[in-house]
Scaffold this motif. Structure first.
Motif, PDB file in Angstrom:
ATOM      1  N   SER A 173       0.846  -1.190   0.000  1.00 50.45           N
ATOM      2  CA  SER A 173       0.000   0.000   0.000  1.00 50.45           C
ATOM      3  C   SER A 173       0.886   1.246   0.000  1.00 50.45           C
ATOM      4  CB  SER A 173      -0.883   0.000   1.247  1.00 50.45           C
ATOM      5  OG  SER A 173      -0.090   0.188   2.403  1.00 50.45           O
ATOM      6  N   GLU A 174       0.265   2.390  -0.140  1.00 54.28           N
ATOM      7  CA  GLU A 174       0.999   3.651  -0.074  1.00 54.28           C
ATOM      8  C   GLU A 174       1.631   3.834   1.311  1.00 54.28           C
ATOM      9  OE1 GLU A 174       2.665   7.239  -1.293  1.00 54.28           O
ATOM     10  OE2 GLU A 174       1.873   5.559  -2.424  1.00 54.28           O
ATOM     11  N   LEU A 175       0.895   3.464   2.373  1.00 48.59           N
ATOM     12  CA  LEU A 175       1.453   3.565   3.725  1.00 48.59           C
ATOM     13  C   LEU A 175       2.660   2.643   3.901  1.00 48.59           C
ATOM     14  CD1 LEU A 175      -1.642   3.781   6.111  1.00 48.59           C
ATOM     15  CD2 LEU A 175       0.029   5.567   5.588  1.00 48.59           C
ATOM     16  N   HIS A 176       2.583   1.457   3.320  1.00 47.43           N
ATOM     17  CA  HIS A 176       3.707   0.515   3.414  1.00 47.43           C
ATOM     18  C   HIS A 176       4.912   1.062   2.666  1.00 47.43           C
ATOM     19  CE1 HIS A 176       5.985  -3.252   3.091  1.00 47.43           C
ATOM     20  NE2 HIS A 176       5.332  -3.594   4.194  1.00 47.43           N
ATOM     21  N   ARG A 177       4.709   1.637   1.515  1.00 44.98           N
ATOM     22  CA  ARG A 177       5.807   2.222   0.741  1.00 44.98           C
ATOM     23  C   ARG A 177       6.460   3.369   1.520  1.00 44.98           C
ATOM     24  NH1 ARG A 177       7.058   6.320  -1.723  1.00 44.98           N
ATOM     25  NH2 ARG A 177       5.047   7.345  -1.664  1.00 44.98           N
ATOM     26  N   LYS A 178       5.621   4.268   2.080  1.00 42.46           N
ATOM     27  CA  LYS A 178       6.150   5.367   2.888  1.00 42.46           C
ATOM     28  C   LYS A 178       6.878   4.823   4.120  1.00 42.46           C
ATOM     29  CE  LYS A 178       2.754   8.938   1.819  1.00 42.46           C
ATOM     30  NZ  LYS A 178       1.666   9.747   2.389  1.00 42.46           N
ATOM     31  N   GLY A 179       6.294   3.801   4.726  1.00 42.16           N
ATOM     32  CA  GLY A 179       6.894   3.191   5.908  1.00 42.16           C
ATOM     33  C   GLY A 179       8.266   2.618   5.616  1.00 42.16           C
ATOM     34  N   ASN A 180       8.419   1.978   4.456  1.00 37.18           N
ATOM     35  CA  ASN A 180       9.725   1.451   4.059  1.00 37.18           C
ATOM     36  C   ASN A 180      10.759   2.563   3.934  1.00 37.18           C
ATOM     37  OD1 ASN A 180       9.772  -1.366   3.923  1.00 37.18           O
ATOM     38  ND2 ASN A 180       8.635  -1.362   2.001  1.00 37.18           N
ATOM     39  N   GLU A 181      10.354   3.688   3.361  1.00 35.79           N
ATOM     40  CA  GLU A 181      11.270   4.826   3.217  1.00 35.79           C
ATOM     41  C   GLU A 181      11.704   5.357   4.577  1.00 35.79           C
ATOM     42  OE1 GLU A 181       9.463   7.847   0.806  1.00 35.79           O
ATOM     43  OE2 GLU A 181       9.073   6.449  -0.843  1.00 35.79           O
ATOM     44  N   ILE A 182      10.748   5.551   5.471  1.00 34.59           N
ATOM     45  CA  ILE A 182      11.042   6.078   6.809  1.00 34.59           C
ATOM     46  C   ILE A 182      11.903   5.079   7.583  1.00 34.59           C
ATOM     47  CG2 ILE A 182      10.040   6.761   9.038  1.00 34.59           C
ATOM     48  CD1 ILE A 182       9.489   8.811   6.870  1.00 34.59           C
ATOM     49  N   ARG A 183      11.548   3.808   7.502  1.00 38.56           N
ATOM     50  CA  ARG A 183      12.299   2.756   8.203  1.00 38.56           C
ATOM     51  C   ARG A 183      13.767   2.771   7.778  1.00 38.56           C
ATOM     52  NH1 ARG A 183      11.939  -3.057   6.603  1.00 38.56           N
ATOM     53  NH2 ARG A 183      12.953  -4.200   8.265  1.00 38.56           N
ATOM     54  N   ARG A 184      14.011   2.925   6.489  1.00 40.82           N
ATOM     55  CA  ARG A 184      15.393   2.982   5.993  1.00 40.82           C
ATOM     56  C   ARG A 184      16.103   4.245   6.478  1.00 40.82           C
ATOM     57  NH1 ARG A 184      17.326  -0.576   2.440  1.00 40.82           N
ATOM     58  NH2 ARG A 184      15.858  -2.054   1.554  1.00 40.82           N
ATOM     59  N   GLN A 185      15.388   5.356   6.504  1.00 42.91           N
ATOM     60  CA  GLN A 185      15.995   6.605   6.973  1.00 42.91           C
ATOM     61  C   GLN A 185      16.360   6.510   8.456  1.00 42.91           C
ATOM     62  OE1 GLN A 185      12.970   9.492   5.974  1.00 42.91           O
ATOM     63  NE2 GLN A 185      14.097  10.168   4.172  1.00 42.91           N
ATOM     64  N   LEU A 186      15.483   5.915   9.250  1.00 43.74           N
ATOM     65  CA  LEU A 186      15.704   5.835  10.693  1.00 43.74           C
ATOM     66  C   LEU A 186      16.712   4.763  11.088  1.00 43.74           C
ATOM     67  CD1 LEU A 186      12.053   6.192  12.007  1.00 43.74           C
ATOM     68  CD2 LEU A 186      13.891   7.863  12.222  1.00 43.74           C
ATOM     69  N   LEU A 187      16.619   3.609  10.473  1.00 45.58           N
ATOM     70  CA  LEU A 187      17.424   2.466  10.903  1.00 45.58           C
ATOM     71  C   LEU A 187      18.669   2.247  10.053  1.00 45.58           C
ATOM     72  CD1 LEU A 187      14.460   0.030  11.607  1.00 45.58           C
ATOM     73  CD2 LEU A 187      15.723   1.430  13.256  1.00 45.58           C
ATOM     74  N   GLY A 188      18.699   2.832   8.870  1.00 44.39           N
ATOM     75  CA  GLY A 188      19.840   2.678   7.982  1.00 44.39           C
ATOM     76  C   GLY A 188      19.675   1.503   7.035  1.00 44.39           C
TER      77      GLY A 188
END
Length: 95
Positions: free
Chosen positions: A4-19
């Motif tokens: 979903s769009e939320l999952h796609r955004k979540g993946n981006e944020i997760r990568r930004q936060l966790l590396g």
């Protein structure tokens, strides 16, 4: 799980936060377990996609709020993430 769009955004944020290194390591190991895959997908969509991606605060401020609230509660988990990030030259460097 269909992305979903939320999952796609979540993946981006997760990568930004966790590396990228951390996310790739989890995807290559923990994500292979079907139960953990479901947990990670739900967390990615709901925590990172719905909560962390909403407007209002930038990521530095949201992270600082979490670190301070964890420290006030006596929880060291945020410090561990910051320390791990510092070792990778990722999020911890900013803190």
């Amino acid at each position: 799980m269909a992305e979903s769009e939320l999952h796609r955004k979540g993946n981006e944020i997760r990568r930004q936060l966790l590396g990228d290194k951390y996310v790739e390591r989890v995807n290559a190991t923990t994500y292979q377990d079907p139960i953990m895959r479901t947990f990670i997908d739900v967390a990615t969509e709901n925590v990172f996609g719905a909560l962390w991606a909403r407007p209002g605060l930038d990521l530095k401020t949201r992270t600082l709020v979490c670190v301070v609230s964890d420290a006030a509660a006596g929880d060291r988990s945020s410090r561990d993430v910051v320390d791990d990030g510092a070792a990778d030259g990722e999020p911890g460097r900013e803190m």
